[in-house]
Write a protein that holds these residues in place. Structure first.
Motif, short mmCIF file in Angstrom:
data_model
loop_
_atom_site.label_atom_id
_atom_site.label_comp_id
_atom_site.label_asym_id
_atom_site.label_seq_id
_atom_site.Cartn_x
_atom_site.Cartn_y
_atom_site.Cartn_z
N HIS A 1 0.82 -1.22 0.00
CA HIS A 1 0.00 0.00 0.00
C HIS A 1 0.85 1.26 0.00
O HIS A 1 1.58 1.55 0.95
CB HIS A 1 -0.93 0.04 1.20
N ASP B 1 2.28 2.91 3.20
CA ASP B 1 1.38 4.03 2.93
C ASP B 1 2.19 5.13 2.23
O ASP B 1 3.39 4.99 2.01
CB ASP B 1 0.70 4.54 4.20
N HIS C 1 -5.21 -0.95 5.48
CA HIS C 1 -5.30 -0.58 6.90
C HIS C 1 -6.10 -1.59 7.73
O HIS C 1 -5.52 -2.30 8.53
CB HIS C 1 -5.84 0.84 7.09
N HIS D 1 1.05 5.49 -2.10
CA HIS D 1 0.59 6.48 -3.07
C HIS D 1 1.90 7.10 -3.56
O HIS D 1 2.37 8.09 -2.99
CB HIS D 1 -0.31 7.51 -2.40
N HIS E 1 -9.25 1.75 0.74
CA HIS E 1 -8.95 1.99 2.16
C HIS E 1 -10.12 1.45 2.98
O HIS E 1 -11.27 1.67 2.61
CB HIS E 1 -8.81 3.49 2.45
#
Ligand SMILES: [Zn+2]
Length: 461
Positions: free
Chosen positions: A90, A327, A276, A92, A239
């Motif tokens: 995970h 993340d 998450h 971005h 998410h």
């Protein structure tokens, strides 16, 4: 023991030599401690991996490999560990350009005063390209070979990721309000479909659909995302239950938990990755297990934003596949998966009040083979085995911090850092050799990132 192994290797070599000429392959990585993470969890002292083209063709002792193969290129891994590439489930990627922009703030202040305004004013195809290059440089330098992403202009992320030689499961973000790459969810869905067509059948890039979260999308759009993914057979990334606010919203709007609400839409299917999963009830965990949904655990982001502690042990016990993620770099603030492994082990020992929770071999599995399973790529990557793609690392064990070494797996989890990675190989291609990244011009990537930082600074002034 050692002499017996040497003797066995010598016998294997003699037998192989008797069988005829050696097979020519593209690359042999040899003389390292090979940590395979295969089904038997083999660790081979003085081991080697033979690679031909994109594939691993043998994993054995150095002597046995030398007896069977000759290689156009050889990497000597003496004093180092050879291991599967790490899988970040995970992130971005372009958010590396917001690294350290704002820390130590309440989640809503952080989002509304910094991240959302900065994104609204700066995120463009060029920004995303520059950010992805910086993230790719950091990932290659710290041993990540595959990653799951969700952001805007995902086609730019796909192109930059492929050019850097990394593997990605990349999801175009779908969100209800206007975002930099779309005014409406329908526009985002159309963009996701074009993105899927551009990378259909690609060796490195798997296009995905990434509905942002249940609290940023209405039921109709969530169902449309599911339908698009089903039609084009794409993975879905979302998410889930990251904060207590999300749980409260779900309760107020739908009288359900986020997990149960999504289940009521028929959203959960195999091939879905939930990031998450911090605030889950036992019933939620059972839903995720029954629907074969995988979870990405992001301990550093969850700690830094004080989101909470995901019930990782309960998820694993229920049979849910749990991979690890960093993340985005705005909430971590790096993409180092060695640190993610270490923090996972530490956090769950503390919360369980038991140092036996998440032992080192489990943390390593979560960052490799379980990450591969979370991405639906376990037949291709996640371990060093004949027939899998050659995604692997050579990790130095020579520093003072790593001396002495009794157990390589303990060292990988408890003392190794991304900087210790010496060589990174993806799909049989060497992306970094002896700390020199070969697929990106590092100085140019860094200079470009600094230019964008000026724009970001101006956007939040
Ligand atoms: Zn995220």
């Amino acid at each position: 023991m050692l002499s017996r192994l040497t003797l066995l290797a010598a016998i294997a070599a003699t037998l192989a030599a008797a069988q005829g000429p050696r097979r020519a392959v593209s690359l042999i990585v040899t003389n390292g401690t090979v940590v395979t993470v295969d089904a038997a969890r083999r660790v081979i002292e003085r081991g080697a991996v033979a690679v031909d083209g994109r594939d691993i063709v043998a994993v054995d002792t150095a002597a046995a490999i030398a007896a069977r193969f000759t290689a156009r290129d050889t990497i000597d891994a003496a004093g180092a560990v050879v291991m599967p590439g790490l899988i970040n489930t995970h992130t971005h990627a372009p958010m590396v350009l917001f690294r350290g922009l704002a820390d130590d703030l309440a989640l809503m202040d952080w989002l509304q005063k910094y991240i959302f305004p900065a994104e609204a004013k700066t995120v463009s195809p060029e920004f995303v390209r520059a950010g992805t290059r910086l993230a790719a440089l950091e990932m290659i330098e710290s041993g990540t070979t595959a990653y799951a992403d969700m952001y805007y202009f995902e086609e730019e992320i796909g192109r930059a990721t492929k050019a850097a030689g990394l593997r990605g499961v990349l999801g175009e973000t779908i969100i209800q309000f206007p975002v930099p790459d779309a005014k409406t969810p329908a526009e985002s869905l159309a963009r996701a479909e074009r993105f899927a067509a551009e990378f259909a059948g690609d060796e490195l890039i798997t296009p995905a659909v990434a509905p942002h979260a249940m609290y940023t999308l209405d039921a109709e759009t969530l169902k449309a995302c599911r339908a698009l993914a089903d039609r084009l057979r794409m993975p879905v990334i979302i998410h889930l239950a990251e904060t207590t606010d999300e749980v409260k919203t779900a309760d107020e709007k739908y009288h359900a938990t986020p997990t149960a609400f999504l289940d009521s839409l028929g959203f959960w299917r195999p091939g879905t990755l939930a990031a998450h999963g911090v605030h889950l009830t036992p019933a939620d965990i059972q839903i995720l297990a029954n629907r074969h949904v995988a979870v990405s655990h992001n301990p550093e982001s969850n700690m830094k934003l004080a989101s909470g502690i995901a019930p990782v042990e309960a998820l694993r016990k229920a049979g849910v596949v749990v991979g690890l993620g960093t993340d985005g770099a705005a909430s971590n603030n790096d993409l180092d998966m060695f640190e993610a492994m270490r923090q996972t082990a530490f956090l769950h020992k503390l919360v369980a009040g038991d140092p036996r929770a998440i032992p080192a071999p489990v943390a390593l599995e979560m960052a490799t083979i379980d990450g591969a399973r979370a991405l639906g790529l376990e037949k291709k990557i996640g371990s060093l085995e004949t027939g899998k793609r050659a995604d692997l690392l050579v990790v130095s064990m020579a520093s003072a911090r790593q001396t002495p070494m009794y157990d390589p797996i303990s060292h990988l989890v408890y003392v190794t850092r991304g900087d210790d990675v010496r060589t990174t190989i993806v799909n049989g291609k060497v992306l970094m050799r002896d700390r020199k990244v070969l697929t990106l011009d590092a100085n140019r990537v860094l200079a470009e990132a600094r230019l964008y930082a000026d724009k970001v600074r101006a956007a939040v002034r």
